[in-house]
Enzyme design. Sequence first.
Site, PDB file in Angstrom:
ATOM      1  N   CYS A  71       1.080  -1.185   0.094  1.00  0.00           N
ATOM      2  CA  CYS A  71      -0.037   0.141  -0.002  1.00  0.00           C
ATOM      3  C   CYS A  71       0.840   1.180   0.110  1.00  0.00           C
ATOM      4  O   CYS A  71       1.658   1.468   1.130  1.00  0.00           O
ATOM      5  CB  CYS A  71      -0.764  -0.025   1.291  1.00  0.00           C
ATOM      6  SG  CYS A  71      -1.970   1.365   1.406  1.00  0.00           S
ATOM      7  N   ASN A 160       0.413  -5.255  -5.669  1.00  0.00           N
ATOM      8  CA  ASN A 160      -0.901  -5.982  -5.662  1.00  0.00           C
ATOM      9  C   ASN A 160      -1.755  -5.694  -6.951  1.00  0.00           C
ATOM     10  O   ASN A 160      -1.256  -4.917  -7.750  1.00  0.00           O
ATOM     11  CB  ASN A 160      -1.684  -5.090  -4.413  1.00  0.00           C
ATOM     12  CG  ASN A 160      -1.338  -3.644  -4.694  1.00  0.00           C
ATOM     13  OD1 ASN A 160      -0.615  -3.049  -5.488  1.00  0.00           O
ATOM     14  ND2 ASN A 160      -2.115  -3.071  -3.799  1.00  0.00           N
ATOM     15  N   HIS A 162      -4.170  -4.293 -10.152  1.00  0.00           N
ATOM     16  CA  HIS A 162      -4.818  -3.183 -10.387  1.00  0.00           C
ATOM     17  C   HIS A 162      -5.554  -3.335 -11.844  1.00  0.00           C
ATOM     18  O   HIS A 162      -4.913  -3.970 -12.825  1.00  0.00           O
ATOM     19  CB  HIS A 162      -4.141  -2.117 -10.240  1.00  0.00           C
ATOM     20  CG  HIS A 162      -3.659  -1.527  -9.063  1.00  0.00           C
ATOM     21  ND1 HIS A 162      -4.248  -0.879  -8.315  1.00  0.00           N
ATOM     22  CD2 HIS A 162      -2.467  -2.089  -8.432  1.00  0.00           C
ATOM     23  CE1 HIS A 162      -3.698  -0.682  -7.204  1.00  0.00           C
ATOM     24  NE2 HIS A 162      -2.628  -1.398  -6.937  1.00  0.00           N
ATOM     25  N   GLU A 211     -11.063   0.160  -3.851  1.00  0.00           N
ATOM     26  CA  GLU A 211     -10.154  -0.902  -3.290  1.00  0.00           C
ATOM     27  C   GLU A 211     -10.385  -2.077  -2.878  1.00  0.00           C
ATOM     28  O   GLU A 211     -11.395  -2.075  -2.201  1.00  0.00           O
ATOM     29  CB  GLU A 211      -9.354  -0.047  -2.249  1.00  0.00           C
ATOM     30  CG  GLU A 211      -8.355   1.203  -2.544  1.00  0.00           C
ATOM     31  CD  GLU A 211      -7.326   1.413  -1.574  1.00  0.00           C
ATOM     32  OE1 GLU A 211      -6.600   0.604  -1.149  1.00  0.00           O
ATOM     33  OE2 GLU A 211      -7.195   2.616  -1.168  1.00  0.00           O
ATOM     34  N   CYS A 220      -5.424   6.221  -3.505  1.00  0.00           N
ATOM     35  CA  CYS A 220      -4.520   5.048  -3.365  1.00  0.00           C
ATOM     36  C   CYS A 220      -3.179   5.126  -4.103  1.00  0.00           C
ATOM     37  O   CYS A 220      -3.122   5.399  -5.149  1.00  0.00           O
ATOM     38  CB  CYS A 220      -5.629   3.780  -4.073  1.00  0.00           C
ATOM     39  SG  CYS A 220      -4.640   2.277  -4.315  1.00  0.00           S
ATOM     40  N   GLY A 223      -2.475   2.344  -6.751  1.00  0.00           N
ATOM     41  CA  GLY A 223      -3.374   2.646  -7.691  1.00  0.00           C
ATOM     42  C   GLY A 223      -2.944   3.754  -8.699  1.00  0.00           C
ATOM     43  O   GLY A 223      -2.773   3.805  -9.708  1.00  0.00           O
TER      44      GLY A 223
END
Length: 281
Positions: A71, A160, A162, A211, A220, A223
């Site tokens: 994150c 992560n 996206h 999210e 984010c 993101g």
Amino acid sequence: MEFTKMHGLGNDFVIVSKYKNIPKDVERLAIAMCDRHFGVGADGLVFILPSDQADVRMRIFNADGTEAEQCGNAIRCVSKYVYDHELVNKEKLSVETLAGIQHVKLHTKEGIVNTVEVDMGEPILKGELVPTAIHDPQVVDRTIEVDGVTFHFTAVSMGNPHAVIYVENVKDFDVERWGPKIETHPLFPKKTNVEFVTVKSDKELEMRVWERGVGQTLACGTGACATGVASVLTGQASRDVTIHLKGGDLKVFWNPEDNKVYMTGEAREVFTGNWLAPVEF
């Protein structure tokens, strides 16, 4: 248990340090603490832990109790916390995450961190590694059908997953309707974060985010980085862009020399407190 409430552009977190391990029932604790009516209220619960590979280790649990690999906004908050609270006394530090070690540069003013630049590493573009059900070297401008409506998405992992989707006017776009449907689409075996983006110019993008495991948030970091990469891959923007989110702006630079993505933005400490319910470590 002592905690500190922090946010990165409104993407907010409960930060816990002073412990060597996470609690035994951390998923339930995250749900309770992140509840905005009965708890502290946050998008995630973050633990700052010792690391034998980096200056500190970060583990983050979403508001639904699931653990996130990475994150960007939380890393900025963690980096500010450890410097401002004198746990680390240098302006260049490393943070261990489930997605690997992130390198951070702090910009300070009068001894307090003002903005944080994070080396987010190289983007992962291979379809099965993002992961998606499309096993191609890159998943760029592909179609996805939801409730009879076709969207075009580009898949990027920044540790992560996206899915970046361009829309005509993101301010009026129904993120709450389409975000959860795309998040859980069979094309994404581990679900996905979803970014809805309107291109303002080759230097400016406006983004809203749904999210994974949280819902719509004000910002984010991963993101924004994924959106910067996707915008280069689709010819929408340059490698150096400012991304406008609900909570504020992030600067994203995809460096062609080392293929890494660099993100710069603010982090803020809001308040400290004590969680009175018993916590077992």
